[in-house]
Design an enzyme around this catalytic site. Structure first.
Site, short mmCIF file in Angstrom:
data_model
loop_
_atom_site.label_atom_id
_atom_site.label_comp_id
_atom_site.label_asym_id
_atom_site.label_seq_id
_atom_site.Cartn_x
_atom_site.Cartn_y
_atom_site.Cartn_z
N GLU A 275 0.21 -2.37 -8.41
CA GLU A 275 1.51 -1.99 -8.98
C GLU A 275 2.53 -3.12 -8.89
O GLU A 275 3.43 -3.21 -9.72
CB GLU A 275 2.07 -0.75 -8.26
CG GLU A 275 1.50 0.55 -8.76
CD GLU A 275 2.31 1.76 -8.32
OE1 GLU A 275 2.02 2.85 -8.82
OE2 GLU A 275 3.23 1.62 -7.50
N HIS A 296 -25.84 -3.89 -0.66
CA HIS A 296 -27.07 -3.33 -1.20
C HIS A 296 -26.84 -2.61 -2.54
O HIS A 296 -27.74 -1.93 -3.03
CB HIS A 296 -27.68 -2.36 -0.18
CG HIS A 296 -28.08 -3.04 1.09
ND1 HIS A 296 -29.36 -3.45 1.35
CD2 HIS A 296 -27.33 -3.42 2.16
CE1 HIS A 296 -29.40 -4.03 2.53
NE2 HIS A 296 -28.19 -4.03 3.06
N LYS A 410 2.33 9.56 -18.05
CA LYS A 410 3.12 10.75 -17.75
C LYS A 410 3.78 11.32 -19.02
O LYS A 410 3.82 12.53 -19.22
CB LYS A 410 4.20 10.43 -16.72
CG LYS A 410 3.67 10.07 -15.34
CD LYS A 410 4.81 9.78 -14.39
CE LYS A 410 4.31 9.37 -13.02
NZ LYS A 410 5.43 9.06 -12.09
#
Length: 433
Positions: A275, A296, A410
């Site tokens: 951010e 792995h 949003k």
């Protein structure tokens, strides 16, 4: 925090060549007069924090531990990641209530599973939101508020709800004042991702039985070190190295640690740097890996994939105890050559071998070292990453304290949900789905 840049393939002037820019960034953080300077209250927080509120946090944490088998922390982003990072890295006290996190997503299944796990248990809630209107925590709090009132009555619920919010305004503050919840402050001058050392993080951490005095002492000690500008400053070294590697073409920073409990600290770090720096189509992409497990699964790509990676490895020098490898008479696995050696010794060789292999494969390594995995060291690490992030953002030429891109999803979500006033946008979006 000690920073080792030996394995980062940096030029001799990576730091001196940025000394002027670092000095300017350093002074902007200290004076609070750079871009976003109104949100740099965290810089002096380890010294200037409100002692009276700190005592109230400790008292509330004691009440939670006495009355509850679980504490549900409702928040999203910076309103929960810092607390979860510290609690999972340090481990809650065995006598402390279970710390649960909710309101950081919209999964029906996840919330149902949490509610089922709380059946028959006494619990309290810490709802954390500056405004009280962020969708995920707001709808989750509605559900828990109703449940608490049904289980304990309105007065009983009032004694089990703690609100961490704006000091004077907002939907949650208004509700808390009306209902009589105990309130703690999200400071105006500290953004969410920098707020772990405020009540936002300290109340859940204290409820988990972790010493917030030691946490703040570690942060204060690191602050004293980092306020001294110059080439010996660890935050200068880290910020300059990241900037130099970015300019050389690296695009992804992998934060690695050999402690599984570090996972959510890495999540906090990803928000902090993502951010703060991801603006104007610039910035390193912050990612994380857990070693040795991810060697792995992701090790092949790290070793041989696109050469866009740099690796930052966090090391804790001293384990909390020792385990020794026993001898096996049959030695079917061929590992008797390790008999009598400590697991910590084996891990150290894995760290060294991995670092050398990755460097040989074209992945520069930065190594950050702390003495041990305790509250003081975690306080140091939190402050170090915050200060280095501020410097790094200014070196990159962005405001490290805003997040304009977060609003895009949003606006679309609210329109699709039918929020009043967004009808035209909703029709436009529905055509695209």
């Amino acid at each position: 925090m000690l920073v080792n840049t030996t394995y980062a393939a940096l030029g001799p002037d990576f730091l001196t060549g940025r000394a002027g820019a670092l000095e300017n960034a350093h002074q902007m953080l200290r004076r609070g007069d750079g871009p976003g300077g109104e949100f740099t209250g965290w810089v002096d927080l380890p010294e200037t924090y409100d002692r009276e509120e700190f005592s109230r946090i400790q008292a509330a944490a004691r009440r939670i531990r006495e009355k509850s088998q679980a504490l549900v922390v409702i928040g999203i982003g910076g309103s929960y990641l810092g607390a979860r990072a510290a609690i999972e890295l340090l481990g809650a006290d065995s006598a402390a209530p279970r710390i649960c996190f909710a309101g950081n997503g919209l999964s029906t299944d996840a919330l149902l599973e949490l509610l089922e796990s709380l059946e028959g248990q006494d619990f309290s809630v810490n709802v954390i939101s500056k405004s009280g209107t962020t969708t995920e925590p707001a709808v989750t709090f509605r559900i828990f508020k109703k449940l608490l009132e049904e289980r304990y009555g309105r007065e009983g619920a009032r004694q089990r709800i703690y609100a961490t919010t704006d000091k004077a305004r907002g939907a949650l503050k208004s509700m808390a004042d009306k209902e009589g919840y105990e309130c703690f402050v999200v400071p105006d001058e500290i953004g969410g991702r920098y707020s772990v050392l405020t009540a936002v993080g300290l109340l859940p951490i204290a409820a988990a039985g972790i010493s917030i005095e030691d946490l703040m002492a570690g942060a204060a000690a690191e602050r004293e070190r980092l306020l001294v500008p110059g080439s010996d400053n660890a935050a200068w070294q880290y910020a300059a190295a990241r900037n130099a590697l970015y300019e050389s073409g690296k695009r992804v920073e992998l934060l690695a640690c050999y402690e599984p409990s570090f996972r959510f600290f890495a999540e906090w770090w990803k928000q902090l740097y993502g951010e703060s720096e991801g603006k104007g189509h610039r910035g390193l992409f912050p990612a994380s890996v857990e070693f040795t497990a991810d060697l792995h699964s992701m090790g092949q790509y790290i070793q041989d994939g696109e050469r866009i990676l740099l690796e930052t490895v966090v090391r804790f020098e001293q384990p909390r105890g020792q385990l020794y490898i026993p001898e096996d008479p049959e030695d079917l696995d061929g590992l008797n050559f390790l008999a009598g050696k400590s697991l910590a010794f084996v891990a150290e060789q894995a760290i060294n071998g991995t670092r050398l292999a990755h460097v040989d494969g074209g992945v520069p390594n930065l190594v950050l070292t702390l003495p041990r995995r305790d509250a003081r060291s975690v306080g140091e690490m939190i402050y170090f990453f915050e200060f280095a992030c501020g410097l790094s953002g200014y070196l990159l030429g962005v405001n490290p304290f805003d997040q304009p891109g977060v609003e895009a999803y949003k606006q679309n979500m609210f329109a699709l949900l039918g929020k009043p006033g967004s009808e035209a946008r909703r029709e436009e979006l529905l055509k695209r789905i």
